[in-house]
Write a protein that holds these residues in place. Structure first.
Motif, PDB file in Angstrom:
ATOM      1  N   MET A   1       0.849  -1.192   0.000  1.00 33.34           N
ATOM      2  CA  MET A   1       0.000   0.000   0.000  1.00 33.34           C
ATOM      3  C   MET A   1       0.885   1.242   0.000  1.00 33.34           C
ATOM      4  SD  MET A   1      -3.167  -0.913   2.593  1.00 33.34           S
ATOM      5  CE  MET A   1      -4.197   0.376   1.843  1.00 33.34           C
ATOM      6  N   PRO A   2       0.429   2.324  -0.628  1.00 31.31           N
ATOM      7  CA  PRO A   2       1.221   3.562  -0.598  1.00 31.31           C
ATOM      8  C   PRO A   2       1.514   4.029   0.830  1.00 31.31           C
ATOM      9  CG  PRO A   2      -0.478   3.710  -2.260  1.00 31.31           C
ATOM     10  CD  PRO A   2      -0.744   2.455  -1.492  1.00 31.31           C
ATOM     11  N   THR A   3       0.585   3.754   1.756  1.00 28.68           N
ATOM     12  CA  THR A   3       0.795   4.051   3.166  1.00 28.68           C
ATOM     13  C   THR A   3      -0.049   3.106   4.008  1.00 28.68           C
ATOM     14  OG1 THR A   3       0.501   5.676   4.939  1.00 28.68           O
ATOM     15  CG2 THR A   3      -0.952   5.882   3.037  1.00 28.68           C
ATOM     16  N   LEU A   4       0.515   2.632   5.095  1.00 16.95           N
ATOM     17  CA  LEU A   4      -0.238   1.784   6.028  1.00 16.95           C
ATOM     18  C   LEU A   4      -0.921   2.632   7.093  1.00 16.95           C
ATOM     19  CD1 LEU A   4       2.237  -1.209   6.552  1.00 16.95           C
ATOM     20  CD2 LEU A   4       0.455  -0.914   4.829  1.00 16.95           C
ATOM     21  N   GLU A   5      -0.761   3.939   7.019  1.00 15.03           N
ATOM     22  CA  GLU A   5      -1.359   4.848   7.998  1.00 15.03           C
ATOM     23  C   GLU A   5      -2.730   5.360   7.561  1.00 15.03           C
ATOM     24  OE1 GLU A   5       1.403   7.963   8.740  1.00 15.03           O
ATOM     25  OE2 GLU A   5       2.946   6.635   9.552  1.00 15.03           O
ATOM     26  N   ALA A   6      -3.181   4.951   6.394  1.00  9.62           N
ATOM     27  CA  ALA A   6      -4.498   5.374   5.917  1.00  9.62           C
ATOM     28  C   ALA A   6      -5.569   4.583   6.661  1.00  9.62           C
ATOM     29  CB  ALA A   6      -4.613   5.149   4.416  1.00  9.62           C
ATOM     30  N   GLU A   7      -6.247   5.259   7.565  1.00  4.72           N
ATOM     31  CA  GLU A   7      -7.239   4.615   8.417  1.00  4.72           C
ATOM     32  C   GLU A   7      -8.636   4.752   7.809  1.00  4.72           C
ATOM     33  OE1 GLU A   7      -6.530   2.903  10.979  1.00  4.72           O
ATOM     34  OE2 GLU A   7      -4.641   3.604  11.819  1.00  4.72           O
ATOM     35  N   CYS A   8      -9.633   4.345   8.569  1.00  2.00           N
ATOM     36  CA  CYS A   8     -11.038   4.482   8.199  1.00  2.00           C
ATOM     37  C   CYS A   8     -11.793   4.754   9.488  1.00  2.00           C
ATOM     38  CB  CYS A   8     -11.539   3.211   7.534  1.00  2.00           C
ATOM     39  SG  CYS A   8     -13.338   3.127   7.333  1.00  2.00           S
ATOM     40  N   SER A   9     -12.667   5.746   9.497  1.00  2.14           N
ATOM     41  CA  SER A   9     -13.369   6.083  10.734  1.00  2.14           C
ATOM     42  C   SER A   9     -14.263   4.940  11.214  1.00  2.14           C
ATOM     43  CB  SER A   9     -14.198   7.358  10.550  1.00  2.14           C
ATOM     44  OG  SER A   9     -15.097   7.248   9.470  1.00  2.14           O
ATOM     45  N   LEU A  10     -14.771   4.119  10.296  1.00  2.00           N
ATOM     46  CA  LEU A  10     -15.578   2.970  10.701  1.00  2.00           C
ATOM     47  C   LEU A  10     -14.712   1.913  11.369  1.00  2.00           C
ATOM     48  CD1 LEU A  10     -17.992   2.666   7.663  1.00  2.00           C
ATOM     49  CD2 LEU A  10     -18.575   3.328  10.005  1.00  2.00           C
ATOM     50  N   ASP A  11     -13.535   1.685  10.814  1.00  2.00           N
ATOM     51  CA  ASP A  11     -12.590   0.743  11.408  1.00  2.00           C
ATOM     52  C   ASP A  11     -12.142   1.251  12.784  1.00  2.00           C
ATOM     53  OD1 ASP A  11     -10.652  -1.123  11.955  1.00  2.00           O
ATOM     54  OD2 ASP A  11      -9.568  -0.876  10.080  1.00  2.00           O
ATOM     55  N   LEU A  12     -11.744   2.507  12.858  1.00  2.00           N
ATOM     56  CA  LEU A  12     -11.328   3.097  14.131  1.00  2.00           C
ATOM     57  C   LEU A  12     -12.455   3.096  15.154  1.00  2.00           C
ATOM     58  CD1 LEU A  12      -9.304   6.229  12.943  1.00  2.00           C
ATOM     59  CD2 LEU A  12      -8.367   4.164  13.984  1.00  2.00           C
ATOM     60  N   GLY A  13     -13.671   3.269  14.672  1.00  2.00           N
ATOM     61  CA  GLY A  13     -14.819   3.332  15.555  1.00  2.00           C
ATOM     62  C   GLY A  13     -15.323   1.980  16.026  1.00  2.00           C
ATOM     63  N   CYS A  14     -14.621   0.913  15.667  1.00  2.00           N
ATOM     64  CA  CYS A  14     -15.032  -0.437  16.066  1.00  2.00           C
ATOM     65  C   CYS A  14     -13.811  -1.214  16.558  1.00  2.00           C
ATOM     66  CB  CYS A  14     -15.688  -1.143  14.879  1.00  2.00           C
ATOM     67  SG  CYS A  14     -16.545  -2.674  15.296  1.00  2.00           S
ATOM     68  N   PRO A  15     -13.241  -0.818  17.708  1.00  2.00           N
ATOM     69  CA  PRO A  15     -12.063  -1.512  18.240  1.00  2.00           C
ATOM     70  C   PRO A  15     -12.386  -2.980  18.536  1.00  2.00           C
ATOM     71  CG  PRO A  15     -12.466   0.553  19.398  1.00  2.00           C
ATOM     72  CD  PRO A  15     -13.679   0.282  18.581  1.00  2.00           C
ATOM     73  N   PRO A  16     -11.527  -3.915  18.120  1.00  2.00           N
ATOM     74  CA  PRO A  16     -11.842  -5.342  18.271  1.00  2.00           C
ATOM     75  C   PRO A  16     -12.232  -5.773  19.688  1.00  2.00           C
ATOM     76  CG  PRO A  16      -9.960  -5.075  16.840  1.00  2.00           C
ATOM     77  CD  PRO A  16     -10.274  -3.708  17.372  1.00  2.00           C
ATOM     78  N   LYS A  17     -11.488  -5.316  20.709  1.00  2.00           N
ATOM     79  CA  LYS A  17     -11.794  -5.770  22.066  1.00  2.00           C
ATOM     80  C   LYS A  17     -13.176  -5.294  22.510  1.00  2.00           C
ATOM     81  CE  LYS A  17     -10.121  -6.138  26.792  1.00  2.00           C
ATOM     82  NZ  LYS A  17     -11.513  -6.104  27.272  1.00  2.00           N
ATOM     83  N   LYS A  18     -13.473  -4.020  22.287  1.00  2.00           N
ATOM     84  CA  LYS A  18     -14.777  -3.496  22.685  1.00  2.00           C
ATOM     85  C   LYS A  18     -15.899  -4.167  21.898  1.00  2.00           C
ATOM     86  CE  LYS A  18     -13.322   1.007  24.409  1.00  2.00           C
ATOM     87  NZ  LYS A  18     -13.472   2.489  24.307  1.00  2.00           N
ATOM     88  N   PHE A  19     -15.647  -4.425  20.626  1.00  2.00           N
ATOM     89  CA  PHE A  19     -16.678  -5.085  19.822  1.00  2.00           C
ATOM     90  C   PHE A  19     -16.874  -6.524  20.287  1.00  2.00           C
ATOM     91  CE2 PHE A  19     -18.241  -7.223  15.914  1.00  2.00           C
ATOM     92  CZ  PHE A  19     -19.400  -6.489  15.747  1.00  2.00           C
TER      93      PHE A  19
END
Length: 339
Positions: free
Chosen positions: A102-120
């Motif tokens: 990928m051009p950058t591995l720092e490209a996030e997504c607000s949906l991904d960030l808004g669904c942390p695995p442990k909390k989910f």
């Protein structure tokens, strides 16, 4: 919504390349792709210059699942994914034997960030009687927890199928898309509370004003948008569905409520029509996205070239091997689903 975005610092924007510099870098990338036998795969929401380069190198432009499926079927052993991180992960899950860059591995997504695995996971554990259905816009860890993965183009059909089987559902992460599906299907759905910062900012009040200015225009809306915006739509659908519908609509003016990156492919599909950006609540500099994902914007020509040269080792996507078979179960269910 989980307040995960408040403290996130968006990376500084790169200084744009001049036309001459862009042409030079584009030619260098074309040579690198050929030398490395790599294929370029880009999302509809990336910059038009990235999408144009993808077309010129016989790559593929599509939504996240289409991208991963194309990469799986393509003979190249190296895929360069221009998009956000979960898209690279999905490609790796479906093609674990291939190199995913990928051009950058720092490209996030607000949906991904808004669904942390442990909390989910904790949320799912507290409702053991429910089947877990997650949107493709999630991390590999969340996909591994899911019973089903869906996209915006097939979510209604899959939820209808599960509802007919008498299943109660946990839905994550996009609350707007979840509410839209729930309204369409009447299914028993418990919704995770997250949103896409791009679609959440479309304003029904301002859209009504725009409809007044363009009374003959059709309104095309992505279902990640708020319900008040969806209610004003002539067409509701995924990125691919909106592009296809644009071809058959009689109207010559189309108001588009999704990331403006879609304009590149949509305008090519309907060159005779006028595409108009739907207004966002931010009304300019105060908005978080202004109808374009800030993380998608991180996919630049400069970063793409670096991913194929100096950063080739640090820009490779890896997924925990323990998660891949679990995530594949839910992905395969979706891929094998027939309406």
């Amino acid at each position: 919504m989980l307040n995960v975005l408040e403290n996130y610092k968006f990376p500084a924007k790169e200084k744009p390349l001049s036309e001459k510099e862009s042409e030079k870098v584009i030619n260098e990338i074309k040579i690198l792709l050929k030398d490395k036998n790599a294929v370029l795969i880009s999302h509809y929401y990336t910059d038009p210059i990235i999408q144009k380069l993808t077309d010129e190198t016989n790559g593929f432009i599509g939504d996240s699942l289409q991208m991963a499926k194309f990469g799986k079927e393509h003979p190249s052993k190296t895929m360069v994914i221009c998009g956000v991180r979960f898209m690279g992960e999905t490609a790796k899950i479906l093609s674990p034997e291939k190199k995913i860059l990928m051009p950058t591995l720092e490209a996030e997504c607000s949906l991904d960030l808004g669904c942390p695995p442990k909390k989910f996971n904790d949320f799912c554990d507290s409702h053991p009687d429910r089947m877990v259905v997650v949107y493709a816009n999630t991390s590999a860890a969340v996909k591994a927890r899911a019973d089903w993965i869906v996209t915006s183009s097939n979510a209604i059909q899959i939820i209808e199928h599960l509802d007919q089987l008498g299943k109660k559902i946990i839905w994550g992460p996009d609350r707007h898309l979840g509410s839209y599906i729930q309204k369409q299907t009447k299914a028993d759905m418990l919704l995770w509370d997250s949103e896409c910062i791009v679609h959440d900012e479309f304003s029904s009040k301002l859209l009504k004003d725009m409809k007044y200015l363009y009374p003959d225009a059709a309104v095309l809306v992505h279902p990640e948008s708020p319900a008040s915006v969806v209610e004003l739509a002539d067409v509701v659908g995924s990125t691919s569905q909106l592009i296809e519908k644009a071809k058959t609509l009689m109207q010559k003016q189309l108001i588009i409520a999704t990331d403006k990156g879609i304009f590149y492919k949509m305008q090519k599909a309907v060159p005779e029509k006028e595409l108009i950006e739907a207004p966002t609540a931010g009304n300019g500099a105060t908005c978080r996205s202004c109808a374009h994902c800030p993380w998608m914007a991180m996919n630049t020509l400069k970063k793409l070239k670096e991913a194929l040269t100096t950063n080739i080792n640090s820009n490779e996507v890896f997924v925990d091997e323990a998660l891949i078979p679990k995530a594949l179960i839910s992905l395969d269910r979706m891929l094998k689903f027939k309406n």
